[in-house]
Structures are given as structure tokens and as C-alpha cells.
Design a protein around this motif. Structure first.
Motif, short mmCIF file in Angstrom:
data_model
loop_
_atom_site.label_atom_id
_atom_site.label_comp_id
_atom_site.label_asym_id
_atom_site.label_seq_id
_atom_site.Cartn_x
_atom_site.Cartn_y
_atom_site.Cartn_z
N MET A 64 0.84 -1.20 0.00
CA MET A 64 0.00 0.00 0.00
C MET A 64 0.88 1.26 0.00
O MET A 64 0.57 2.24 -0.69
N LEU A 65 1.96 1.21 0.74
CA LEU A 65 2.89 2.35 0.75
C LEU A 65 3.57 2.51 -0.60
O LEU A 65 3.85 3.63 -1.04
N ASP A 66 3.84 1.39 -1.27
CA ASP A 66 4.39 1.45 -2.63
C ASP A 66 3.42 2.16 -3.57
O ASP A 66 3.83 2.99 -4.39
N TRP A 67 2.14 1.84 -3.45
CA TRP A 67 1.13 2.51 -4.28
C TRP A 67 1.15 4.02 -4.03
O TRP A 67 1.15 4.81 -4.97
N LEU A 68 1.16 4.41 -2.76
CA LEU A 68 1.16 5.84 -2.44
C LEU A 68 2.41 6.53 -2.97
O LEU A 68 2.34 7.63 -3.51
N ARG A 69 3.55 5.90 -2.78
CA ARG A 69 4.81 6.47 -3.22
C ARG A 69 4.82 6.70 -4.74
O ARG A 69 5.47 7.60 -5.26
N ASN A 70 4.04 5.91 -5.47
CA ASN A 70 4.00 6.01 -6.92
C ASN A 70 2.86 6.87 -7.45
O ASN A 70 2.70 7.00 -8.65
N GLY A 71 2.03 7.41 -6.55
CA GLY A 71 1.01 8.35 -7.01
C GLY A 71 -0.44 8.04 -6.67
O GLY A 71 -1.32 8.83 -7.02
N ALA A 72 -0.71 6.92 -6.03
CA ALA A 72 -2.10 6.64 -5.64
C ALA A 72 -2.58 7.70 -4.66
O ALA A 72 -1.81 8.17 -3.82
N GLN A 73 -3.85 8.08 -4.78
CA GLN A 73 -4.43 9.10 -3.91
C GLN A 73 -5.28 8.52 -2.79
O GLN A 73 -5.56 9.19 -1.80
N LEU A 74 -5.72 7.29 -2.97
CA LEU A 74 -6.53 6.61 -1.97
C LEU A 74 -6.29 5.11 -2.14
O LEU A 74 -6.42 4.59 -3.26
N ALA A 75 -5.90 4.45 -1.06
CA ALA A 75 -5.60 3.02 -1.13
C ALA A 75 -6.23 2.33 0.08
O ALA A 75 -6.04 2.78 1.22
#
Length: 166
Positions: free
Chosen positions: A108-119
């Protein structure tokens, strides 16, 4: 099998989901799909078979995801036909019995680090949702599956009825 890889090219192999996990994943995607039908102009929704090559060289496949029309339409048709080089603004991971919670939390942190706005990380066994947002040091923890999760400003009007994922 689902194959993902990290920025260090470490291969991550995930076995097919169990029947109950597949059932939950279907219901999750069905809810996102129903919302998408009413909001198609806002972007595109994707299922768990979709891989996304991310800016930090990870290739990840969430259980459900959504990409805004602005990001999707900026891609060429050739990019859309392959692994679209874009990070979804919204991703959901649904923990199955064989998943490691620590691995999913890191993902989930990988997603955020790459630009996700809500996970969202959903854990049916404990009826817990972990909500990740950029700029927040820790995930918000929501206990119980009796309340719906709102899509906030990322997915306006979307509400995930978690009780359907039991």
C-alpha cells in the motif's frame, strides 16, 4: 498465478485465490463496476488481472483499481493495449488467507509512493480496513464491516458496502 516485481526486480508470485477470496473479490469489483457505470466520464476501472508498471519500476496488480480519465486519455492506444504506464489514483487490496498483512501494508505504501491518492487494504477475517492517503504517516484503521467506506474526493459518490465482503 499473479506475478509482480519490485523495483529491485524481485519476483513476487501469488497463487490463485481461494474460492471465498474470489467471491469477495468479485463482489468488490462488482460494486466498483456499478459505480463506474454511472461515472464513466471520470475514468476507468480495472480488475485484479491488470498490471501497472509504476515510476519506481515496480509492476503491481491491485485487486481493484481506478484511473482518472485525464491520466488514461493521456496514454496512447498502444500504451493502453499493453501494461499502461500509469499509477491508479485508487487501489484496493483484499487480504486472503495466504497473504501476509505486512507485505500488503508495504505494498500500500508502494502505491502511495508512486502516485495513488486513496488506497484501501481490506482484511475480512478481522473485519478491518486500512485506509492510506498521501501525506499521512499512518493508515487510518476502520474496524467492523457494518459501515461503508466512502470514495472521498477520488471516487465521488462511491461507497463500498463492506458487509458484502464477509
Amino acid at each position: 498465478m499473479r506475478i509482480e516485481h519490485t523495483a529491485d526486480h524481485e519476483i513476487l508470485i501469488t497463487s490463485p485465490t481461494s474460492s471465498r477470496s474470489g467471491q469477495r473479490n468479485f463482489r468488490l469489483n462488482l460494486q466498483l463496476g456499478k459505480w463506474w457505470e454511472q461515472h464513466q466520464a471520470l475514468g476507468e476501472a480495472f480488475d485484479s488481472n491488470t498490471g501497472f508498471p509504476l515510476p519506481d519500476s515496480f509492476v503491481l496488480s491491485p485487486d481493484a483499481s481506478w484511473v482518472s480519465a485525464a491520466k488514461w486519455d493521456a496514454l496512447t492506444m498502444a500504451q493502453q493495449d499493453k501494461f499502461a504506464p500509469v499509477c491508479p489514483e485508487f487501489v484496493v487490496e483484499l487480504k486472503s488467507a495466504s497473504d501476509s498483512i505486512k507485505t500488503l501494508q508495504a505494498k500500500m505504501l508502494d502505491w502511495l509512493r508512486n502516485g495513488a491518492q486513496l488506497a484501501w487494504l481490506l482484511v475480512p477475517k478481522t473485519k478491518t480496513a486500512y485506509i492510506y492517503r498521501p501525506g499521512q504517516p499512518e493508515a487510518e484503521v476502520v474496524e467492523g464491516f457494518d459501515t461503508a467506506l466512502p470514495g472521498e474526493t477520488v471516487l465521488p459518490g462511491f461507497r463500498l458496502e463492506r458487509r458484502e465482503l464477509r
